[in-house]
Structures are given as structure tokens and as C-alpha cells.
Design an enzyme around this catalytic site. Sequence first.
Site, short mmCIF file in Angstrom:
data_model
loop_
_atom_site.label_atom_id
_atom_site.label_comp_id
_atom_site.label_asym_id
_atom_site.label_seq_id
_atom_site.Cartn_x
_atom_site.Cartn_y
_atom_site.Cartn_z
N SER A 59 -87.72 7.87 23.63
CA SER A 59 -89.05 7.93 23.81
C SER A 59 -89.92 9.04 23.29
CB SER A 59 -89.22 7.97 25.50
OG SER A 59 -90.53 8.59 25.66
N TYR B 233 -86.98 12.31 33.99
CA TYR B 233 -86.92 10.98 33.00
C TYR B 233 -86.68 11.55 31.71
CZ TYR B 233 -88.06 7.26 30.00
OH TYR B 233 -87.99 6.51 28.93
N LYS C 236 -83.51 11.41 28.52
CA LYS C 236 -83.69 10.81 27.29
C LYS C 236 -83.14 11.79 26.37
CE LYS C 236 -84.79 6.69 27.89
NZ LYS C 236 -84.03 5.43 28.03
#
Length: 347
Positions: A132, A159, A163
Amino acid sequence: ATSDKSNKRQVLVPGGAGYIGSHCVIELVKDGYEPIILDNECNSSIECIKRIQQIVGCDIISYKIDCLDLESLRDIFRKHSIYAIIHCAALKAVGESVQKPILYYRNNIGSLLNLLTCMEEFNVKNFIFSSSATVYGTPKYLPLDEKHPCIGDAIVNPYGKSKYMCEHILKDTTVAHPDWNIIILRYFNPVGAHESGLIGESPIGKPNNLMPYIAQVIVGRLPHVNIYGTDYDTPDGTGVRDYLHVVDTATGHTAAMKKLEENCGLKIYNLGTGKGYSVLDMIKAVEKASGKTIVCKEHPRRSGDLASVYADPTLAIKELGWSAERTLDQMCQDLWRWQSNNPNGYL
Ligand code: NAD
Ligand code: WQD
């Protein structure tokens, strides 16, 4: 262990019943691969798999399995000769990750580690990872290219950090396995839906992201759109993002599949259009596509949000021969078709 009889290259797609994974599965079939869906359905449903089969006109092998269940994963690798993995399985709600960091780190990092363990044990060497733009943190410059620093401490939610950590696990893995091919794809903001209107984004619970939220407002499931922040240093004061059509995101994966054949080692690519649109731009574009008027309410900025984020897509254009082709109008028309045909998503 029974070996698979299929003569097509089998591609395991953890998270293949999800928003991006399902669109990837369709593109894989179109490109002559045999996708195998692996999904625990924590944020999707079997109905999506039925719709995929309707679109592609053939059965898709699928398993309702949690990537955290290593023994069940091993059974899949024993049964099939996996050519490559496109790993789309993760929890991705930024706000929830702040409340439930342990769940997010366990799920997103544990799933990756189990898949990499199976790759070692079953001699699978090709891996594509859903990352992302969030790993870039607060942009030091725009547009963002792949050389932009990714600093863990600059990423403000578990989150995004998960990643970032997964990317480092993959980088270290390629040092230990120089004959593996690992492609990290940093998605910007995938939106829209397949042109059939049969599959699309169907988040469980209230959407966190702008476009599925707007979609639920236009079908009357939600009363209005909340605009978080109108005082950003952007042309109209609202947040600017690089929205790309989810089918373009999917074709970025089949372009990466071809790159794997070059024994490319570790590669990192942005998947974006290179163009930024504001919240107000997106609201106007959906009103144009749907013919509806969208009620909006202005609110202070959402914590952790950035003013502007958009990609420099030139490396993917140069090395993958991929660029996002679908227009903002197509993103919104396809979103409207999906949501108006399925006001409650897959439910
Ligand atoms: P999604 O929630 O629609 O799809 C994820 C799928 O993975 C779901 O079907 C869910 O049931 C499944 N899943 C989650 N944990 C699992 C586990 N432990 N075992 C098996 N299945 C599991 O989300 P999405 O938008 O399709 O995102 C797919 C990937 O792309 C994710 O890795 C996400 O972090 C990443 N990503 C998404 C966006 C975006 O804006 N949608 C942007 C950048 C990156
Ligand atoms: C877009 C813009 C908001 C909702 C997130 C994750 C990222 C990736 C994509 C997984 C911003 C504004 C939003 C709303 C609003 N996901 N907004 N009202 O924040 O760019 O990225 O999703 O990987 O990791 O961080 O996407 O759609 O949430 O927000 O005004 O109800 O819309 O402030 O400017 P974002 P988003």
C-alpha cells in the site's frame, strides 16, 4: 499426495474472494492461468466466488481456509503444483487496526510467514504481494516514486505498519532465497467494480473508505457523506488521492505475473494513475455517473489523514508495460452499476 492434472499454471490467491483478489482472479483466468482461491471469508462471502464463476464461465477451485492455519495451507501445497502466489489476504481497516493491533499484526504478518514457509517447503519461487502507498508515510515530495523513503515510525497505524513489516520480511527473504522472484505492488486507492456489475466492493459493516461510503449513500443505505477536512493545502481544501480502477489494479497483477518469468528477483512497483482527485471531485464524479445528488456534511480532519497522496507510475509503465487505462468516469459508472444492482453488496 495427488499431483494436479491441470496443464495450466496454478496461481494461489489468498484473499481471492475479496475486493481486489476477486478482480485479480478474473484477469488470471483471462490470461490463461488457473487461479486457486484461498479465503477465510472474514471480510467476504462465497457469493463472490459464485459471481466470479458466472463472469469467467468456468469453475474456480476455492478453499475456505485461514492462512494462519499452517497445516491446512500445507495440504493445499501438497495437492496442487503452485506456480505463483498473489497474496491479497489481510485485514485492512485502518481505524480498527488502531483498536486491535495484536489481531492485525498476527493476521497480516502471520499469514505472510505461513505462506513463505510453504514456499520453502514446497519449492515455490514466485510471489506477488499487495502492499500500500501507506508505507510511504507523509510524502516528502510528490508524486511518490518507489525511491521515496519508507520510514516505519512515520506510519501512524498498525495496519500500515504491518504492510511495512511485511515488505521488510520479503526483502530479507530474497536475500536468503536469491532464486525467488518477489514483486511488491504498492496500491494507491483502488475503486470501482467489474463492468458486469456482478462483483464489487462489499465491506462488512460501515465502510472506512470514501468510495464505498459514497456508494452506500447513493443507494440509500447511509444518509450522507462525511467530508473529513476542508482546510487541507489542496485546490479545494479536501484530501487528494490517486484513485485507480480496481480492474486496472488487477491487470497490474497479470503484468507482474509476466515479469516473474524474467526471473526478476525482488521488484517494487507503484500501482497508481499519477493523477490526484479531491474528495469533492469524487463526489461530483459519482453524482454525474449516478444522476443522484449526494448530501454531504463537513467535519474536522480525520486523524492520520494526509493532504495529498498520488503516484509516480513511470516505473511500472517502463518495467511492467502496465499503466492505468480506465477514466474517472468509468470508475464511477462501474461503481454505480455494481452498487445499484447490489444495494446490499453480496448480502
Ligand atoms: P478485502 O477485505 O476485500 O479482501 C481481503 C480478503 O482476504 C477478504 O476476502 C478476507 O476474507 C481475506 N482474508 C483476510 N485475512 C485472511 C486470512 N487470515 N486467511 C484467509 N483469508 C483472509 O480487501 P481488499 O481491498 O481486496 O485488499 C486486498 C489486499 O490489498 C489487502 O492485502 C490490502 O491490505 C491491500 N490493499 C488494499 C487497498 C484498498 O484500498 N482496497 C489499498 C492498498 C492495499
Ligand atoms: C480517501 C480520502 C479522506 C472517507 C486508506 C488506507 C490505505 C488503503 C486505502 C489499504 C481522504 C476522505 C474518506 C470518508 C472522507 N487501504 N474521506 N470521508 O485514507 O487514502 O487510504 O485506504 O491499504 O492504506 O490508508 O483512503 O478512502 O479512507 O480516504 O472525507 O467517509 O477521502 O480524508 O482524504 P485513504 P480513504
